[in-house]
Design an enzyme around this catalytic site. Structure first.
Site, PDB file in Angstrom:
ATOM      1  N   GLY A  13      31.008  54.566  38.847  1.00  0.00           N
ATOM      2  CA  GLY A  13      30.727  53.912  37.783  1.00  0.00           C
ATOM      3  C   GLY A  13      32.046  53.528  36.868  1.00  0.00           C
ATOM      4  O   GLY A  13      31.744  53.260  35.721  1.00  0.00           O
ATOM      5  N   ASN A  15      33.996  51.100  36.771  1.00  0.00           N
ATOM      6  CA  ASN A  15      33.894  49.610  36.305  1.00  0.00           C
ATOM      7  C   ASN A  15      32.951  49.628  35.391  1.00  0.00           C
ATOM      8  O   ASN A  15      33.239  49.037  34.113  1.00  0.00           O
ATOM      9  CB  ASN A  15      33.615  48.543  37.463  1.00  0.00           C
ATOM     10  N   ARG A  67      14.299  45.752  52.539  1.00  0.00           N
ATOM     11  CA  ARG A  67      15.359  45.556  51.658  1.00  0.00           C
ATOM     12  C   ARG A  67      14.438  44.609  50.460  1.00  0.00           C
ATOM     13  O   ARG A  67      14.544  44.535  49.437  1.00  0.00           O
ATOM     14  CB  ARG A  67      16.313  44.694  52.212  1.00  0.00           C
ATOM     15  N   ARG A  93      24.773  47.975  48.078  1.00  0.00           N
ATOM     16  CA  ARG A  93      23.439  47.634  48.765  1.00  0.00           C
ATOM     17  C   ARG A  93      23.636  46.109  48.787  1.00  0.00           C
ATOM     18  O   ARG A  93      24.086  45.361  47.918  1.00  0.00           O
ATOM     19  CB  ARG A  93      22.288  47.842  47.895  1.00  0.00           C
ATOM     20  N   ASN A 109      29.840  39.863  40.841  1.00  0.00           N
ATOM     21  CA  ASN A 109      30.352  41.179  41.800  1.00  0.00           C
ATOM     22  C   ASN A 109      31.606  40.971  41.685  1.00  0.00           C
ATOM     23  O   ASN A 109      32.429  40.199  41.709  1.00  0.00           O
ATOM     24  CB  ASN A 109      29.811  40.918  43.153  1.00  0.00           C
ATOM     25  N   HIS A 111      35.001  42.542  44.144  1.00  0.00           N
ATOM     26  CA  HIS A 111      35.014  43.243  45.466  1.00  0.00           C
ATOM     27  C   HIS A 111      36.691  43.602  45.447  1.00  0.00           C
ATOM     28  O   HIS A 111      37.342  42.761  45.033  1.00  0.00           O
ATOM     29  CB  HIS A 111      34.811  42.140  46.308  1.00  0.00           C
ATOM     30  N   ASP A 143      25.953  34.654  46.349  1.00  0.00           N
ATOM     31  CA  ASP A 143      25.020  34.054  46.997  1.00  0.00           C
ATOM     32  C   ASP A 143      24.386  34.525  47.835  1.00  0.00           C
ATOM     33  O   ASP A 143      24.285  35.754  48.025  1.00  0.00           O
ATOM     34  CB  ASP A 143      25.808  32.655  47.401  1.00  0.00           C
ATOM     35  N   VAL A 146      27.290  37.391  52.345  1.00  0.00           N
ATOM     36  CA  VAL A 146      27.782  38.855  51.778  1.00  0.00           C
ATOM     37  C   VAL A 146      29.452  38.531  51.505  1.00  0.00           C
ATOM     38  O   VAL A 146      30.024  38.131  52.285  1.00  0.00           O
ATOM     39  CB  VAL A 146      27.868  39.822  52.842  1.00  0.00           C
ATOM     40  N   ASP A 147      29.622  38.667  50.305  1.00  0.00           N
ATOM     41  CA  ASP A 147      30.998  38.365  49.650  1.00  0.00           C
ATOM     42  C   ASP A 147      31.290  36.888  49.798  1.00  0.00           C
ATOM     43  O   ASP A 147      32.407  36.745  50.158  1.00  0.00           O
ATOM     44  CB  ASP A 147      31.864  39.397  50.048  1.00  0.00           C
TER      45      ASP A 147
HETATM   46  C1  GAR Z   1      35.347  49.238  43.394  1.00  0.00           C
HETATM   47  O1  GAR Z   1      36.404  49.516  43.917  1.00  0.00           O
HETATM   48  C2  GAR Z   1      34.596  48.103  43.612  1.00  0.00           C
HETATM   49  O2  GAR Z   1      35.362  47.051  43.869  1.00  0.00           O
HETATM   50  C3  GAR Z   1      34.062  48.356  44.860  1.00  0.00           C
HETATM   51  O3  GAR Z   1      33.446  49.744  44.965  1.00  0.00           O
HETATM   52  C4  GAR Z   1      34.223  50.567  43.949  1.00  0.00           C
HETATM   53  C5  GAR Z   1      33.145  50.933  42.980  1.00  0.00           C
HETATM   54  O4  GAR Z   1      33.885  51.777  42.068  1.00  0.00           O
HETATM   55  N1  GAR Z   1      33.046  47.596  45.414  1.00  0.00           N
HETATM   56  C6  GAR Z   1      32.625  47.047  46.629  1.00  0.00           C
HETATM   57  O5  GAR Z   1      33.425  47.748  47.597  1.00  0.00           O
HETATM   58  C7  GAR Z   1      31.623  46.102  46.911  1.00  0.00           C
HETATM   59  N2  GAR Z   1      31.457  45.666  48.054  1.00  0.00           N
HETATM   60  P1  GAR Z   1      33.303  52.348  40.675  1.00  0.00           P
HETATM   61  O6  GAR Z   1      31.858  52.849  40.871  1.00  0.00           O
HETATM   62  O7  GAR Z   1      34.303  53.179  40.093  1.00  0.00           O
HETATM   63  O8  GAR Z   1      33.144  50.958  39.513  1.00  0.00           O
END
Ligand code: GAR
Length: 202
Positions: A13, A15, A67, A93, A109, A111, A143, A146-147
Site C-alpha cells: 500500500g 502508493n 471473478r 486481481r 491503474n 503499472h 479497459d 490487461v494493462d
Molecule cells: C507497485 O509497484 C505497482 O506498480 C505494482 O505493485 C506495486 C504495489 O506497491 N502494480 C502492479 O504490478 C500491477 N500490475 P504498493 O502496494 O506499495 O503500492
C-alpha cells in the site's frame, strides 16, 4: 465538489499511503478518499487506513465462485459510496468488465513498466530479463484488457548493469509515487480528456 476516491490494494500500500499524504498536504487537490478496498485481509495498507480512520472494506475473492461474481459483489458494495474514481494501487486481481462497465473511464491503474512493454505480473523482472536499458512506470485508464488501457502519464528510469528486479522495483516505486499523484490531481481537476485513441492532458 471533491472527487470521491476508492483505492483498491492487495498488499503493502505504499502508493495508497502516498496518495493519502498528498491529499492531506494539498498536492492532490479536489479529492477525498472515501473507501479502501482490499481482497486481502492481511494487506499492510489496511493498517495505515484504519489508523487514519479511513473506511475499509475487505472481501476475499476466495469466497466467491468466479471473478464475475466477486466483481458484482464489489460493485454492489460500492454503489452507496458515490465513487468518482477507482485507483488500483497494487491491486493484484484482474478487474472484469463488471467493474469497468459500471465505472467507464473512472478506473485507473499504476503499472511498473513503460506500457505497452511488460504487461502483467513481475514487470520489473521482465524488463531485467529482456535487457532493456530503460523502464519506468505508467498510469493508465483500465479497459477490458490487461494493462492495455489508454495512457495518462509515464516516467522513465535508467537501468544500470548491476540492477536486479529488486533494485529496479525500488527505483521505479520512487517515480510511481510522484506520477500517480500527478495523474490523480489531473483527473480530479478535470484536466484529462479522452478521445477515441488517446488521453489529452491539459
Ligand atoms: C507497485 O509497484 C505497482 O506498480 C505494482 O505493485 C506495486 C504495489 O506497491 N502494480 C502492479 O504490478 C500491477 N500490475 P504498493 O502496494 O506499495 O503500492
Amino acid at each position: 465538489m471533491k472527487k470521491r476516491l476508492a483505492i483498491f490494494l492487495s498488499g503493502r500500500g505504499s502508493n495508497f499511503i502516498n496518495i493519502h499524504k498528498n491529499i492531506l498536504s494539498g498536492k492532490i487537490s479536489n479529492a477525498e478518499i472515501v473507501l479502501i478496498f482490499s481482497n486481502n485481509k492481511n494487506a499492510e495498507g489496511i493498517v495505515y487506513a484504519q489508523s487514519n480512520n479511513l473506511p475499509v472494506l475487505v472481501m476475499d475473492h476466495k469466497n466467491f465462485d468466479d471473478r464475475k461474481e466477486f466483481d458484482q459483489a464489489i460493485v454492489d458494495e460500492l454503489s452507496s459510496y458515490n465513487i468518482d474514481l477507482i485507483c488500483l494501487a497494487g491491486y493484484m486481481r484482474i478487474v472484469s468488465e463488471i467493474i469497468i462497465d459500471n465505472y467507464i473511464n473512472k478506473v485507473i491503474n499504476i503499472h511498473p513498466s513503460l506500457l505497452p512493454s511488460f504487461k502483467g505480473m513481475n514487470a520489473q523482472q521482465q524488463a531485467i530479463d529482456y535487457g532493456v536499458r530503460y523502464s519506468g512506470c505508467t498510469v493508465h485508464f483500465v479497459d477490458h484488457g490487461v494493462d492495455t488501457g489508454k495512457i495518462i502519464l509515464q516516467d522513465v528510469v535508467e537501468i544500470s548493469s548491476d540492477d536486479d528486479a529488486s533494485s529496479l522495483s525500488e527505483k521505479i516505486l520512487t517515480r510511481e509515487h510522484i506520477l500517480y499523484c500527478k495523474a490523480i490531481d489531473l483527473f480530479c481537476n478535470n484536466k484529462l480528456s479522452i478521445t477515441d485513441d488517446k488521453v489529452i492532458v491539459e
